[in-house]
Design a protein around this motif. Sequence first.
Motif, PDB file in Angstrom:
ATOM      1  N   CYS A  85      20.782  40.665  39.179  1.00  0.00           N
ATOM      2  CA  CYS A  85      21.517  39.409  39.146  1.00  0.00           C
ATOM      3  C   CYS A  85      22.741  39.520  38.256  1.00  0.00           C
ATOM      4  O   CYS A  85      22.812  40.361  37.366  1.00  0.00           O
ATOM      5  N   THR A  86      23.701  38.663  38.563  1.00  0.00           N
ATOM      6  CA  THR A  86      24.900  38.489  37.762  1.00  0.00           C
ATOM      7  C   THR A  86      24.901  37.042  37.316  1.00  0.00           C
ATOM      8  O   THR A  86      24.698  36.135  38.122  1.00  0.00           O
ATOM      9  N   ILE A  87      25.130  36.830  36.030  1.00  0.00           N
ATOM     10  CA  ILE A  87      25.173  35.478  35.486  1.00  0.00           C
ATOM     11  C   ILE A  87      26.616  35.165  35.120  1.00  0.00           C
ATOM     12  O   ILE A  87      27.260  35.936  34.409  1.00  0.00           O
ATOM     13  N   LYS A  88      27.113  34.039  35.644  1.00  0.00           N
ATOM     14  CA  LYS A  88      28.491  33.623  35.388  1.00  0.00           C
ATOM     15  C   LYS A  88      28.505  32.243  34.752  1.00  0.00           C
ATOM     16  O   LYS A  88      27.664  31.408  35.066  1.00  0.00           O
ATOM     17  N   GLU A  89      29.476  32.048  33.861  1.00  0.00           N
ATOM     18  CA  GLU A  89      29.681  30.750  33.236  1.00  0.00           C
ATOM     19  C   GLU A  89      31.111  30.299  33.492  1.00  0.00           C
ATOM     20  O   GLU A  89      32.017  31.117  33.622  1.00  0.00           O
ATOM     21  N   PHE A  90      31.304  29.005  33.555  1.00  0.00           N
ATOM     22  CA  PHE A  90      32.622  28.397  33.716  1.00  0.00           C
ATOM     23  C   PHE A  90      33.150  28.168  32.306  1.00  0.00           C
ATOM     24  O   PHE A  90      32.583  27.386  31.553  1.00  0.00           O
ATOM     25  N   GLN A  91      34.217  28.909  31.921  1.00  0.00           N
ATOM     26  CA  GLN A  91      34.722  28.848  30.553  1.00  0.00           C
ATOM     27  C   GLN A  91      36.218  28.576  30.534  1.00  0.00           C
ATOM     28  O   GLN A  91      36.941  28.901  31.479  1.00  0.00           O
ATOM     29  N   SER A  92      36.679  28.020  29.421  1.00  0.00           N
ATOM     30  CA  SER A  92      38.115  27.827  29.208  1.00  0.00           C
ATOM     31  C   SER A  92      38.699  29.149  28.723  1.00  0.00           C
ATOM     32  O   SER A  92      38.256  29.691  27.706  1.00  0.00           O
ATOM     33  N   ILE A  93      39.684  29.654  29.446  1.00  0.00           N
ATOM     34  CA  ILE A  93      40.313  30.931  29.122  1.00  0.00           C
ATOM     35  C   ILE A  93      41.808  30.698  28.878  1.00  0.00           C
ATOM     36  O   ILE A  93      42.485  30.077  29.702  1.00  0.00           O
ATOM     37  N   LYS A  94      42.307  31.232  27.773  1.00  0.00           N
ATOM     38  CA  LYS A  94      43.730  31.097  27.453  1.00  0.00           C
ATOM     39  C   LYS A  94      44.465  32.339  27.929  1.00  0.00           C
ATOM     40  O   LYS A  94      44.114  33.466  27.554  1.00  0.00           O
ATOM     41  N   ASP A  95      45.463  32.141  28.772  1.00  0.00           N
ATOM     42  CA  ASP A  95      46.276  33.245  29.278  1.00  0.00           C
ATOM     43  C   ASP A  95      47.110  33.788  28.123  1.00  0.00           C
ATOM     44  O   ASP A  95      47.839  33.038  27.468  1.00  0.00           O
ATOM     45  N   PRO A  96      47.044  35.108  27.828  1.00  0.00           N
ATOM     46  CA  PRO A  96      47.765  35.665  26.681  1.00  0.00           C
ATOM     47  C   PRO A  96      49.292  35.638  26.852  1.00  0.00           C
ATOM     48  O   PRO A  96      50.019  35.662  25.867  1.00  0.00           O
ATOM     49  N   ILE A  97      49.754  35.554  28.081  1.00  0.00           N
ATOM     50  CA  ILE A  97      51.202  35.561  28.319  1.00  0.00           C
ATOM     51  C   ILE A  97      51.774  34.144  28.316  1.00  0.00           C
ATOM     52  O   ILE A  97      52.731  33.846  27.603  1.00  0.00           O
ATOM     53  N   THR A  98      51.169  33.260  29.109  1.00  0.00           N
ATOM     54  CA  THR A  98      51.701  31.898  29.235  1.00  0.00           C
ATOM     55  C   THR A  98      51.128  30.941  28.194  1.00  0.00           C
ATOM     56  O   THR A  98      51.668  29.857  28.000  1.00  0.00           O
ATOM     57  N   HIS A  99      50.028  31.332  27.550  1.00  0.00           N
ATOM     58  CA  HIS A  99      49.328  30.499  26.567  1.00  0.00           C
ATOM     59  C   HIS A  99      48.790  29.204  27.172  1.00  0.00           C
ATOM     60  O   HIS A  99      48.551  28.236  26.471  1.00  0.00           O
ATOM     61  N   ILE A 100      48.608  29.203  28.485  1.00  0.00           N
ATOM     62  CA  ILE A 100      48.031  28.058  29.185  1.00  0.00           C
ATOM     63  C   ILE A 100      46.524  28.285  29.301  1.00  0.00           C
ATOM     64  O   ILE A 100      46.076  29.354  29.697  1.00  0.00           O
ATOM     65  N   THR A 101      45.765  27.259  28.953  1.00  0.00           N
ATOM     66  CA  THR A 101      44.309  27.339  29.044  1.00  0.00           C
ATOM     67  C   THR A 101      43.870  26.751  30.376  1.00  0.00           C
ATOM     68  O   THR A 101      44.283  25.665  30.752  1.00  0.00           O
ATOM     69  N   SER A 102      43.051  27.523  31.085  1.00  0.00           N
ATOM     70  CA  SER A 102      42.498  27.047  32.352  1.00  0.00           C
ATOM     71  C   SER A 102      41.016  27.424  32.425  1.00  0.00           C
ATOM     72  O   SER A 102      40.562  28.325  31.727  1.00  0.00           O
ATOM     73  N   ASN A 103      40.294  26.714  33.260  1.00  0.00           N
ATOM     74  CA  ASN A 103      38.871  26.988  33.428  1.00  0.00           C
ATOM     75  C   ASN A 103      38.670  28.041  34.500  1.00  0.00           C
ATOM     76  O   ASN A 103      39.227  27.929  35.586  1.00  0.00           O
ATOM     77  N   LYS A 104      37.871  29.042  34.170  1.00  0.00           N
ATOM     78  CA  LYS A 104      37.597  30.132  35.110  1.00  0.00           C
ATOM     79  C   LYS A 104      36.133  30.524  35.043  1.00  0.00           C
ATOM     80  O   LYS A 104      35.468  30.351  34.030  1.00  0.00           O
ATOM     81  N   GLU A 105      35.677  31.084  36.146  1.00  0.00           N
ATOM     82  CA  GLU A 105      34.323  31.625  36.212  1.00  0.00           C
ATOM     83  C   GLU A 105      34.341  33.014  35.585  1.00  0.00           C
ATOM     84  O   GLU A 105      35.105  33.870  36.005  1.00  0.00           O
ATOM     85  N   VAL A 106      33.493  33.220  34.575  1.00  0.00           N
ATOM     86  CA  VAL A 106      33.483  34.473  33.827  1.00  0.00           C
ATOM     87  C   VAL A 106      32.090  35.089  33.882  1.00  0.00           C
ATOM     88  O   VAL A 106      31.107  34.420  33.545  1.00  0.00           O
ATOM     89  N   PRO A 107      31.979  36.364  34.295  1.00  0.00           N
ATOM     90  CA  PRO A 107      30.659  37.008  34.255  1.00  0.00           C
ATOM     91  C   PRO A 107      30.258  37.289  32.805  1.00  0.00           C
ATOM     92  O   PRO A 107      31.044  37.835  32.040  1.00  0.00           O
ATOM     93  N   VAL A 108      29.054  36.878  32.431  1.00  0.00           N
ATOM     94  CA  VAL A 108      28.554  37.145  31.079  1.00  0.00           C
ATOM     95  C   VAL A 108      27.478  38.229  31.088  1.00  0.00           C
ATOM     96  O   VAL A 108      27.152  38.782  30.042  1.00  0.00           O
TER      97      VAL A 108
END
Length: 119
Positions: free
Chosen positions: A16-39
């Motif tokens: 199995c793969t476990i994913k969480e929906f997390q707020s991620i800050k883009d290092p270039i644009t510094h815009i925070t968006s929600n993305k699905e991230v494998p943990v």
Amino acid sequence: MNARRKAIERLYKGVCTIKEFQSIKDPITHITSNKEVPVLENQPCKLSIEKQTSATNTNGPAIIAQSTKLFLAPEIIVKAGSKIIVSQHGKTNEYARSGEPTVYMDHQEIVLEFFKGYA
């Protein structure tokens, strides 16, 4: 690892793969968006599906319910709202964690439901 845990883990036929929906800050644009991230990826597991049929008092059709449980190692933490992708016996399905895990000394059991989208 004790013998009982080894015996249980020999029954694990899936991963199995476990994913969480997390707020991620883009290092270039510094815009925070929600993305699905494998943990956690490629974690050995066992998916158990139990179908339950119950007859009704009327002459209508029987009601069929399905209970899906995931068996994992006890030290793995699966947060509420996680998406769990399970591949077992050549089939892959996406599930949402719907219940608190029942943790035993040698494994944990998590009741799942089919993933319908993030809340």
